[in-house]
Every structure is written in structure tokens, then in C-alpha cells.
Design a protein around this motif. Sequence first.
Motif, short mmCIF file in Angstrom:
data_model
loop_
_atom_site.label_atom_id
_atom_site.label_comp_id
_atom_site.label_asym_id
_atom_site.label_seq_id
_atom_site.Cartn_x
_atom_site.Cartn_y
_atom_site.Cartn_z
N THR A 247 0.82 -1.22 0.00
CA THR A 247 0.00 0.00 0.00
C THR A 247 0.85 1.26 0.00
O THR A 247 0.36 2.36 -0.26
N GLY A 248 2.13 1.11 0.34
CA GLY A 248 3.01 2.28 0.36
C GLY A 248 4.45 1.83 0.19
O GLY A 248 4.76 0.65 0.27
N VAL A 249 5.32 2.79 -0.06
CA VAL A 249 6.72 2.49 -0.34
C VAL A 249 7.61 3.24 0.66
O VAL A 249 7.31 4.37 1.04
N VAL A 250 8.68 2.58 1.08
CA VAL A 250 9.69 3.25 1.90
C VAL A 250 11.02 3.18 1.16
O VAL A 250 11.42 2.12 0.69
N LEU A 251 11.66 4.30 1.02
CA LEU A 251 12.92 4.37 0.30
C LEU A 251 14.05 4.42 1.33
O LEU A 251 14.06 5.29 2.20
N THR A 252 14.98 3.49 1.24
CA THR A 252 16.06 3.46 2.23
C THR A 252 17.39 3.87 1.61
O THR A 252 17.53 3.95 0.40
N LYS A 253 18.36 4.09 2.47
CA LYS A 253 19.73 4.44 2.08
C LYS A 253 19.79 5.71 1.24
O LYS A 253 20.63 5.85 0.36
N LEU A 254 18.91 6.61 1.55
CA LEU A 254 18.91 7.88 0.83
C LEU A 254 20.06 8.78 1.26
O LEU A 254 20.26 9.85 0.69
N ASP A 255 20.80 8.36 2.27
CA ASP A 255 21.93 9.17 2.70
C ASP A 255 23.14 8.94 1.81
O ASP A 255 24.14 9.62 1.94
N GLY A 256 23.06 7.98 0.90
CA GLY A 256 24.15 7.78 -0.05
C GLY A 256 24.05 8.80 -1.16
O GLY A 256 23.27 9.74 -1.08
N GLY A 261 16.43 7.25 -8.71
CA GLY A 261 15.43 7.24 -9.77
C GLY A 261 14.37 6.18 -9.54
O GLY A 261 13.26 6.29 -10.05
N ALA A 262 14.73 5.17 -8.74
CA ALA A 262 13.78 4.10 -8.44
C ALA A 262 12.49 4.66 -7.86
O ALA A 262 11.41 4.14 -8.12
N ALA A 263 12.63 5.72 -7.08
CA ALA A 263 11.45 6.32 -6.47
C ALA A 263 10.44 6.69 -7.54
O ALA A 263 9.26 6.40 -7.44
N LEU A 264 10.95 7.31 -8.59
CA LEU A 264 10.08 7.73 -9.68
C LEU A 264 9.48 6.52 -10.39
O LEU A 264 8.29 6.48 -10.67
N SER A 265 10.35 5.53 -10.67
CA SER A 265 9.88 4.34 -11.37
C SER A 265 8.73 3.69 -10.61
O SER A 265 7.68 3.38 -11.18
N ILE A 266 8.93 3.49 -9.31
CA ILE A 266 7.94 2.74 -8.54
C ILE A 266 6.66 3.53 -8.39
O ILE A 266 5.56 3.00 -8.57
N ALA A 267 6.81 4.81 -8.08
CA ALA A 267 5.61 5.63 -7.92
C ALA A 267 4.81 5.65 -9.22
O ALA A 267 3.60 5.56 -9.23
N SER A 268 5.56 5.74 -10.34
CA SER A 268 4.89 5.85 -11.62
C SER A 268 4.27 4.53 -12.07
O SER A 268 3.18 4.49 -12.61
N LEU A 269 4.98 3.42 -11.82
CA LEU A 269 4.50 2.13 -12.30
C LEU A 269 3.39 1.53 -11.46
O LEU A 269 2.49 0.88 -11.95
N THR A 270 3.50 1.73 -10.14
CA THR A 270 2.55 1.06 -9.27
C THR A 270 1.46 2.00 -8.78
O THR A 270 0.44 1.53 -8.27
N GLY A 271 1.70 3.31 -8.89
CA GLY A 271 0.71 4.25 -8.40
C GLY A 271 0.62 4.28 -6.89
O GLY A 271 -0.26 4.88 -6.32
N ARG A 272 1.59 3.62 -6.23
CA ARG A 272 1.58 3.64 -4.76
C ARG A 272 2.44 4.78 -4.26
O ARG A 272 3.51 5.04 -4.81
N PRO A 273 2.01 5.45 -3.22
CA PRO A 273 2.78 6.60 -2.74
C PRO A 273 4.03 6.18 -1.98
O PRO A 273 4.06 5.13 -1.35
N ILE A 274 5.06 7.01 -2.10
CA ILE A 274 6.25 6.81 -1.28
C ILE A 274 5.99 7.54 0.02
O ILE A 274 5.68 8.74 0.02
N MET A 275 6.04 6.83 1.11
CA MET A 275 5.59 7.43 2.36
C MET A 275 6.72 7.86 3.27
O MET A 275 6.62 8.86 3.97
N PHE A 276 7.80 7.07 3.28
CA PHE A 276 8.89 7.43 4.19
C PHE A 276 10.23 7.33 3.49
O PHE A 276 10.37 6.62 2.49
#
Lengths: 524, 291
Positions: A247-256, A261-276
Motif C-alpha cells: 500500500t506504500g513504499v519506503v525508500l532506504t539508504k537515501l543518505d548515499g 530514480g527508483a522512487a520515480l519508477s515505482i511511484a509511476s509504475l505502481t501508483g503507490r505513494p512513497i511514504m517514508f
Amino acid sequence: MATFGNLSDRLAETFKNLRTKGKLSAADVDGTVREIRRALLEADVALEVVKEFTGKVRERALGDEVNKALNPAQQVVQIVNEELVQILGGEQRRLEFAKKPPTIIMLAGLQGAGKTTLAGKLAKWLAKDGHTPILVAADLQRPNAVTQLEVVGAQAGVPVYAPEPGNGVGDPVRVARDGVKFAQQKLHDVVIVDTAGRLGVDADMMKQAADIRAAIDPDEVLFVIDAMIGQDAVSTARAFQAGVDFTGVVLTKLDGDARGGAALSIASLTGRPIMFASTGESLDDFEPFHPDRMASRILDLGDILTLIEQAQGAFDEDEARKMAEKFSTDTFTLDDFLGQMQQLRNMGSIKKMMGMLPGAGAMKAQLENFDEREIVRTEAIIQSMTKAERATPKLLNGSRRLRIARGAGSTVTEVNQLVQRFEQAAKMMKTVARGGTPNIPGMGPIPGGSFGGGRGKQQPKKKGSKSGNPARRAAENAALAAGEKPAAESGVPGGSGFGLGGGAQKPGGPSEEEMAALQKMLGR
Amino acid sequence: MVERTSWSLSGALRGMFAKPTIDEQTWEDLEDALIQADFGPDVTDGILTELRAKVAKYNTTDPTDLQRMLREGIEERLARLDSTLTLSARPAIVLVVGVNGVGKTTTIGKFAKFLRGYDRSVLIGAADTFRAAAVEQLATWAERAGADIVRPQAQGQDPASVAFQTVEKAIKNGIDIVIIDTAGRLQTKSGLMDELTKIRRVIEKQTPIAEVLLVLDATTGQNGLAQAEAFIEHAGVTGLVLTKLDGSAKGGFVLAVQEKTGIPIKLVGQGEGINDLTGFTPHVFAKKLVG
């Protein structure tokens, strides 16, 4: 990373020979879109998303929406940014808590995405908010994942339900179900179920995840994904969507330094929001997702977008049109000059604005040298003149100049310099307005003309500039004078240290298109 | 579901190579396929230019020729560097580094088992003193592989001292091969990267390091190159290990990594089982990619 060219640079390159004003031609757009496509691919956005995305951008860029405050490159960048933010943040939302506690949150993802660590972070975050979360150790696959969750739970100050030792022993479905029951008995209001990492192609493991989901009927299923993932994000996200339907996505290791770009891919392909977003090793490095930040991170545009907004806000179209008229009819007065300068100041601190440009880091020294008060002083001098003097600078004789200097709290020399520069500028203005190329010895041609916007004496001298009018001021002047004359049109090599993007990487100073961009940005 | 997820480069290429002649569409499809395998825009362009030149040179219009040339091209690029592990020193010290969650600990377990299979004595140093339960995870793997392990004496002990003790013990007991696990760290954390340099320095006080293996996750995208560059600078990487190749990811970015850095891929991990680690063979890898 230095390995990848910065998109701002590339866009500047694309527009090097661009002579169109305002409106973009199909070829211009294609060139820009190609660069954006490449930048997106380098940021690991999935190919099919890139294709769809660039198609949309192209369509919009060729459409009628033309923003006069921006140059063509900026227009495209702005369209891109709007589209990015729309996809990333279209469905921004918070965790949904169950009406009847406990709220059940299930975590799923590939191996090594950071699920267990995230479970701890989420628990700590919720506990801080007054919830009473419990962690359930349903990763019985990886050696000592259970132990890890126990340690993480202890660090977060949150209890852990771990009936099975793990290491391949025990049934995760049963553990998850019992964990929820346990939470109900002990009145925990949130249950976080950590599951084993699994590959999208592993049918057995995906079935297990689906079984866990069916057994506990979670309120949220969070798909945990590493920000560094590449093109595989597509198949993985689809497999998990089909398998457990998160139902939602969490993106990890953003401190690197991955662009994510995966954030865009997933949000766009699945229509699920990135929450954290998870941004560090400490359990506190966890925050709700900011779509706008992610958008500029993907394209590596620094705060250029903020700059675009400011330029748009400060730009007064009518004012500029009037100015252009004055240039061509030779009625440009010191008053107009003042007006232009005030318009420039409306945009806020120049230093700050320059600092926001990507690649501006190396120009810091120059920025330090730049004294904004010069503008104030110029203003004071002009304001110390009478109306007649401002309209007809020829009136200014020695005693008038002395009076003005006293009134402005400056010296006659400064007044003289100002008048001299104004005259020079007015002369050039005429040339430009008639379509010629102005030329000042020692400076090279100056875009749109030059009339002491920032005063000269404290500014760093550039090679051969004897006019007391160093190149950097030219950039600023250009901004003041811009009117309807894009620098690209007058074909000028600039000498400024300020460039649109990464001017610092070009030892010879910024190129003409950067000047053009800057000029546009400041003046238009 | 399975059908959608099983995208593969060879699958994508099969369709295009089945066509009778090479046309613009073939090139476009080829470009898409390479990008989807994470080769990255630069390498993709390079490969395409090379192929176009070859096609023009041999004046061929047959897609199967193109396929063969692509396979050979990739194989040749991969085979340029020697992928053999140098473990002849005694003890041979192997330092394993990488970002978080790429599978360092798992790789060490499999690698230990692999070496035990050749009857070498193996000692593992658990120098990941940072992550919760990393030592226990490693201990479980060591036990499965039949290798000894040196644990830190206290939680949060300096990893360099654990590494030192491990090497010391290995020298005293005449162990053949020492494998040292380190905590995962993102390449942007300069403090942690300096810690790696320190671990290296401390080990080298006793004996030279035989191999520094950088573990890369096949699902990684273009950031893999940034990872490799940073780890090479700080840890002196001598070889790459590519993990999670059993998934749908193709790991095409390693080609860029290998080319830009000159560090060969030495091991390949393709599963969670203890025997799922093999040496790297360019031929097999290229074949898997292209079909």
C-alpha cells in the motif's frame, strides 16, 4: 558524482546555439528531451518510465504554454520538475491507522533493502508519537535476523515478539498471526511485522509473503526498497505488487549519493505513494518523504528550481517592455536605470541567489567579494539627483556633482564614475536596440549593454578589463539591461564567474549560453 | 506475475535477433535492452557504436551475426582483466567491504565453505561490530561452513582491533586463509570510509593483504560505479563480487565498473544456499546476458 555530467551543464550545452526567443522549436525540445532522458537513465529511472515521461514533457514543451519569465532551457526544466513532483507526490499520504486497534503494518522487500533496521526506525518514530508499537520477528530465513530485530527493538525501546529462533526454523505465517494476537492481548496499538527478504522471481517466497498478508490482514503493507536499485526496480516492484500488493513504499539508504530514480519508477509504475525515507544508520534517521526534494535530487538540479520561481515572481513583464521601448527610442534615463535596479533587488539577496545555482560552490570567493551595498550606494547617488538631472544627465556640472556626492554621502569621484558608466551604457543600449553588437575595448562585447548595476571598484578584476567594469558586473548589468535581448542573440562570449550551471568546471569562465541563461534568469 | 517479472536481456534480444534483417528498430530495441540490463547510457552508447562499426565493416544484415558480435564484444570486455583470486600467501588475508545490505556476510559464509571445500583452513574475523546481531549472523555462517571465527570481545569494539586479533591468531595457528567481515557503509560517509583505511593499515602491520573484495549487489543501478570508486580509493579494492544474480537483475553496471576502474569481477553469488557462490567466468556471464 563527478563521473556524471551535471544536467544543468548539459542543458546549457544543448542551448549553446539556440537563437530562438521565448518559443521553443521542435528541434530545440528534442535536444533538451534527449539530455533529460539520459539524465533520468543515469539516475536509474526505469526505461519505460523514462519513455513515457519524456513523451509527456516533449508534448508540454511544444504546447502553447510559454512562460516569458524563463528561457527555453528553464522552461523545459520547469515542466520536467512539475511532472516529477506530480508523479512522486501525487498521492502523498500518512500512515492509515485502523479504526479498531491494533494497526497492523507489514514490511516486505528484497534482501538487504533494510527492512529490519527500518522496523526499528518506524517503531521508534511511532513510539515518539505516543503509540505503543510492538515488533514481530517473522524473518525466520536469514541467520540471526531475529536477534538483530531484538537488538534493534531494545535500542528503540520497543518490545519484540519473537517466539521462534529463526535461522530457517519456524513458520513465519504462524508467527505473524500469533504476533497480532499477542499485540491485541497486550493492548499494543501498532504491530510491525518484519518479514524475510525475498526476490521477486522466487515464487515460493512470494507466496509465503502473500500468505502472511492473508493471515494478518494488515492495514498497511510497506514495500521497502533500496534507493540505489537500478532498472530492476520495475520487475521487483511489479512482482511485489502482484505478490503482496503493497500500500506504500519506503525508500532506504537515501543518505548515499544514489540519485534514487527508483522512487520515480515505482511511484509511476505502481501508483503507490512513497511514504517514508530512511536517511542514515541511526534509528532516528527516518522521515516522511518529501517529493519535491526527491525531484530535484533525481535531476541533480540543485536549487535552480527555487531560482526559477524567484525569477518568475520578480519579473514584471510590462516593465520590461517599456524598457525595451526606451532603449530603442533613446529616452533611457537615470530614473529607468534606478527602476531596473530596484526590480533586481526585489528578487532578494543576489548573493543568496547565486549561491543556489548548482555548481556555484567554486565561485564562493567571488561571491564573498561581491558587495551588495554597491547597489544601495548607486541608488543613493541617483536619488540625490533632481528630477531634471535624472532625465538629462548632461546637466550635471561640477557643482551639481558635488551636491549630489554630499547628499548621497559619497565622493565626487563615485558620482563621476556612475555618470560615465551610465553614458557608456546608454550608448551601447542604442546600438543593441538597433540590432548591432556593442563592443567595449578590453571587455569583449557585452550582452545587452552595461550600465553600472553593481559598482566597480571592489570587484575582482578580470584579464584586461581596464574599463573599471569587470566582467562579473557585466552579468549583472546584462540582467538589468536584458529587456528583450537575449544574450544568445547578440552572440556574446561572457566573462562572468556566474554561470547557470557548473560554471566552475569551465576554466575559461562560463560560456555564452550560461550568460544567456543567467541574464534571462535575472532580468527576464 | 511470473511472466511479467521474468524480463531478461536474452528474452528481449531473442525477439529482435529472430528478425530477418537488421533495421533501425533492431538498434533501438538493442539499446533499450542494454539499458534495461543496467549497462547505463554511456556503456550502452559505446557498445552500440562498436557494433554499428562492426556491422558496417562486415557488411552484414543478419541479426544473428549481431547477436554473436554483441556476445563476443561483452565477453571480450569482461575478459580483459584476470579474474583469478590470489590466495597464495600464508596466511592469505581477504578483506570484504561494501555498502549496507549487499550481502557481505552471506558472501563470506559461502566463500568460507568454498575454501573449506578445497581443504584450506579458514578463520573468519567478525569486524562488523556496528550492525545489530551481525556477529551472530556471521557465526552461524561460519559454523555451517566449518570455519573458526574471532568475535569482538565487547559490543562496539574498534573493528580494526578485531581485524588485528584475527590476523594475529591466524599467524599463530598457521591458518591458510583469513576472511575479515566489515560493517556495511555507504561510500559517502567519509568517517566510515576512513575507518576502512585504518583496518587495512592495522592488518598490514602484520602481513600484507592478499585480496580486498568489494561486494556489489546486482540490483544496484548506476550508483555502483560511485561505490566502486570510493571503495577503491579508501580500501584498495582488488576484486569485485557480484551478488543476488539469482534475481531478475542483470548487473550490467559491473561492465562499466570493471572498465572504468580496471578491477576484475572475481566471484558471483546467486542464491541464499551455502554453495551458491562461483568463480567469475566472462563466457558464462556474457552468455547469460545475451543468450
